[in-house]
Design an enzyme around this catalytic site. Sequence first.
Site, mmCIF file in Angstrom:
data_model
loop_
_atom_site.group_PDB
_atom_site.id
_atom_site.type_symbol
_atom_site.label_atom_id
_atom_site.label_comp_id
_atom_site.label_asym_id
_atom_site.label_seq_id
_atom_site.Cartn_x
_atom_site.Cartn_y
_atom_site.Cartn_z
ATOM 1 N N LYS A 129 19.348 6.188 11.493
ATOM 2 C CA LYS A 129 20.466 5.426 10.910
ATOM 3 C C LYS A 129 21.177 4.626 12.001
ATOM 4 O O LYS A 129 21.546 3.479 11.792
ATOM 5 C CB LYS A 129 21.480 6.368 10.235
ATOM 6 C CG LYS A 129 21.050 6.902 8.893
ATOM 7 C CD LYS A 129 21.213 5.881 7.802
ATOM 8 C CE LYS A 129 20.140 5.822 6.778
ATOM 9 N NZ LYS A 129 18.802 6.111 6.912
ATOM 10 N N ASN A 169 4.481 -13.001 -2.630
ATOM 11 C CA ASN A 169 4.949 -11.794 -1.954
ATOM 12 C C ASN A 169 3.713 -10.991 -1.574
ATOM 13 O O ASN A 169 2.865 -10.733 -2.433
ATOM 14 C CB ASN A 169 5.839 -10.999 -2.935
ATOM 15 C CG ASN A 169 6.329 -9.686 -2.352
ATOM 16 O OD1 ASN A 169 6.273 -9.480 -1.148
ATOM 17 N ND2 ASN A 169 6.811 -8.814 -3.210
ATOM 18 N N GLY A 170 3.583 -10.649 -0.281
ATOM 19 C CA GLY A 170 2.428 -9.854 0.130
ATOM 20 C C GLY A 170 1.639 -10.565 1.212
ATOM 21 O O GLY A 170 2.146 -11.459 1.887
ATOM 22 N N GLU A 194 18.896 1.618 13.204
ATOM 23 C CA GLU A 194 18.704 0.501 12.269
ATOM 24 C C GLU A 194 19.999 -0.231 11.962
ATOM 25 O O GLU A 194 19.963 -1.420 11.652
ATOM 26 C CB GLU A 194 17.991 0.941 10.995
ATOM 27 C CG GLU A 194 18.752 1.901 10.127
ATOM 28 C CD GLU A 194 17.976 2.314 8.884
ATOM 29 O OE1 GLU A 194 17.180 1.526 8.375
ATOM 30 O OE2 GLU A 194 18.183 3.460 8.434
ATOM 31 N N LYS A 216 14.218 -3.555 2.255
ATOM 32 C CA LYS A 216 14.327 -2.244 1.605
ATOM 33 C C LYS A 216 13.000 -1.742 1.061
ATOM 34 O O LYS A 216 12.701 -0.573 1.127
ATOM 35 C CB LYS A 216 15.355 -2.299 0.483
ATOM 36 C CG LYS A 216 15.602 -0.936 -0.125
ATOM 37 C CD LYS A 216 17.049 -0.662 -0.356
ATOM 38 C CE LYS A 216 17.297 0.759 -0.761
ATOM 39 N NZ LYS A 216 17.456 1.639 0.399
ATOM 40 N N ARG A 228 15.290 -7.209 -0.356
ATOM 41 C CA ARG A 228 13.840 -7.210 -0.132
ATOM 42 C C ARG A 228 13.434 -8.107 1.036
ATOM 43 O O ARG A 228 12.259 -8.148 1.420
ATOM 44 C CB ARG A 228 13.106 -7.671 -1.396
ATOM 45 C CG ARG A 228 13.375 -6.811 -2.610
ATOM 46 C CD ARG A 228 12.606 -7.324 -3.799
ATOM 47 N NE ARG A 228 11.177 -7.242 -3.592
ATOM 48 C CZ ARG A 228 10.446 -6.164 -3.812
ATOM 49 N NH1 ARG A 228 11.015 -5.084 -4.274
ATOM 50 N NH2 ARG A 228 9.154 -6.165 -3.590
ATOM 51 N N CYS A 243 10.052 -9.473 0.265
ATOM 52 C CA CYS A 243 10.151 -10.745 -0.441
ATOM 53 C C CYS A 243 10.569 -10.481 -1.892
ATOM 54 O O CYS A 243 10.128 -9.521 -2.520
ATOM 55 C CB CYS A 243 8.866 -11.546 -0.471
ATOM 56 S SG CYS A 243 8.311 -12.033 1.151
ATOM 57 N N TRP A 256 10.820 -12.102 3.433
ATOM 58 C CA TRP A 256 10.719 -11.235 4.605
ATOM 59 C C TRP A 256 9.446 -11.668 5.309
ATOM 60 O O TRP A 256 8.345 -11.519 4.773
ATOM 61 C CB TRP A 256 10.639 -9.765 4.181
ATOM 62 C CG TRP A 256 10.685 -8.828 5.347
ATOM 63 C CD1 TRP A 256 11.788 -8.416 6.042
ATOM 64 C CD2 TRP A 256 9.572 -8.152 5.950
ATOM 65 N NE1 TRP A 256 11.429 -7.550 7.039
ATOM 66 C CE2 TRP A 256 10.082 -7.371 7.013
ATOM 67 C CE3 TRP A 256 8.196 -8.140 5.726
ATOM 68 C CZ2 TRP A 256 9.265 -6.584 7.821
ATOM 69 C CZ3 TRP A 256 7.382 -7.353 6.529
ATOM 70 C CH2 TRP A 256 7.923 -6.580 7.564
ATOM 71 N N HIS A 307 12.022 19.520 28.041
ATOM 72 C CA HIS A 307 10.641 19.073 28.251
ATOM 73 C C HIS A 307 10.570 17.562 28.475
ATOM 74 O O HIS A 307 9.537 16.947 28.242
ATOM 75 C CB HIS A 307 9.773 19.487 27.059
ATOM 76 C CG HIS A 307 9.734 20.967 26.871
ATOM 77 N ND1 HIS A 307 9.083 21.814 27.739
ATOM 78 C CD2 HIS A 307 10.324 21.763 25.946
ATOM 79 C CE1 HIS A 307 9.252 23.067 27.343
ATOM 80 N NE2 HIS A 307 10.016 23.060 26.255
ATOM 81 N N GLU A 357 16.992 11.822 11.258
ATOM 82 C CA GLU A 357 17.552 10.860 10.303
ATOM 83 C C GLU A 357 18.826 10.221 10.879
ATOM 84 O O GLU A 357 19.038 9.005 10.731
ATOM 85 C CB GLU A 357 17.831 11.581 8.969
ATOM 86 C CG GLU A 357 18.651 10.822 7.950
ATOM 87 C CD GLU A 357 18.023 9.509 7.471
ATOM 88 O OE1 GLU A 357 16.897 9.199 7.867
ATOM 89 O OE2 GLU A 357 18.711 8.794 6.720
#
Length: 612
Positions: free
Chosen positions: A489, A98-99, A492, A607, A27, A2, A74, A508, A485
Amino acid sequence: MCGIVGYLGFQDPKKIIIDGLKKLEYRGYDSAGIAILNDGKTKRVRAAGKIINLEEKLINENFNGHIGIGHTRWATHGAPNEKNAHPHQVGAISLVHNGIIENYLEIKKDLIARGAEIKSDTDSELVAHLVNEEIQVTNNLLLAVQKTLGKLIGAFSIVVMWEKSPNELVAFKDGPPLIVGVGEKENFIVSDVQAALQYTKNFVYLEDREIVHIHNNDLKYYSALGAPLKKQITTVDWNTEQVEKMGFKHYMLKEIYEQPRAVAAAIRPHINTELHSVQMESLGFAKSNSETFKTIDRIMFVACGTSFYAAMLGKYLIEQASGLPVEIDVASEFRYRKPIIPKNTLLITISQSGETADTLAAIRLAKEKGALTLSITNVQRSSIDREAHGHLYMNSGVEIGVASTKAFTSTIALLNVLALQIAKDRGAMTPEQEKNYVVQLLATPSQIEGVLAYDKYFSEAAKKLQTFKGFLYLGRGVSYPIALEGALKLKELAYMHAEGYAAGEMKHGPLALIDASMAIVVVAPTDDLIEKTISNLQEAKARGGKIISIGTGDNKALQSMSEYYLSIPASSWMAHPLISVVPLQLMSYHLADSLGYDVDQPRNLAKSVTVE
Ligand code: F6R
């Protein structure tokens, strides 16, 4: 998560708030809204989805006035629709939040019992109700907010505006960031300095449980309990150009291309380029760097997501270079597993934003348990940076693309320096070895440039990769975190199924997944593990898997078994991950772009993750 912008001044608040929200869209982008006060009336416009939807609604709306608040969301409590968009309005109170309010169910029950009409599914609206109740009694915005705070449990920040008092804003921070932008006859209250940087370079960072009262041009600060506070102004020198796209199609692509410069900027303060030696700047510990590194018995890394993969690399680098034991933890697990932190532990957090809630909680816990702490952050003066005893900065410049790229490579570069410095201080490395590693590290920015020159190759190959059902990313040693990584990428950005594995783990379990619809992306520099990796690839190829390989030099064996083979420059085992991750970033970027996805703002993500 947010983004908040509040404004009180002489300019058009609509323009300032919308411009600011656009800078904060990273955000969260589930909904956006704005409320502006004029002539004793609040005009509020909200829209589901991105800020562009809000802008479309605002085209025919005229706003006057000089004070307003805005928000980009968000979603945590309640679906991402207009009803749940901020600002929330109850009576004469407008509020952005926000939160998370943890005791929201209890508050909701009590409000309903008192006859409140609740219009959204959010926890945020409940706070507006509480402030509205208090203001009926106090007739004073500051007091009403203070009294409300005592009823709330959680980690949250709010900005509140009152129709009856058109010259004041009250904001409170406990968790997610809130920063006051101090201008000439105008003031801002924002989640990130980027939102106000084009108007002022002077900022006051609110600490947890602090209130700012903006009244006309006057700024007053208080503790949650009302004790007056003195706060310092910090001058920020990021320029606004850093937050523009500069001709690139996406911020992410621009940030991938900025990596040579970002890596160089990360290591510059810590390397003597004439002597080719490491000389880390003082990290800010009570003892010197070298005394600190000599006396610690272990390092623990804590981080999330891409920053966690950097931490994994940190373990390989520091343990192998210096022999010092290193543990790693995902921050969301760390504090709940009741970690044992032995004496003489240095706990290192890695966080681009410096605001990730779990990482922040981890560093606080480590401090409580007596650990010495070091933060590696990109955003200076962020919450994690302020919490730590010692500080290392990525110096990547603003990273706007939600998927982290240049912050990752800058961090790996810093971890190279840190590993070398620790090894040197503990007598685990000869001057010749140090020089050799430093020379190779200094070469990486131009080697990354070399990989970027293959960009066209990736954008052409991207369409062909769309046909695969899934992707397995493989690597051994330092290439294993890079494989993880790479898979993250792709997930997402391109929303395709991808898993990262240590190459030796294939047999395995994951081998069962292999058929002709599965691509195997392997990071396999020519090192002492290459033969083993090639054997693992034979096993996958024998089962029909299609291999995309990233190797060094003219590796004929790897080339002959691969559908696609990309040769990247060789380097030391320590610095090579800095180069090998770049093709994986480009591959994910182009694949997602060719599928028409929003690369800079992938769905469901944000982010800066300031909730648990
Ligand atoms: C992935 C990504 C995230 C972040 C994670 C931690 O591309 O960007 O996985 O790495 O959310 O964020 P910071 O580093 O800000 O703590």
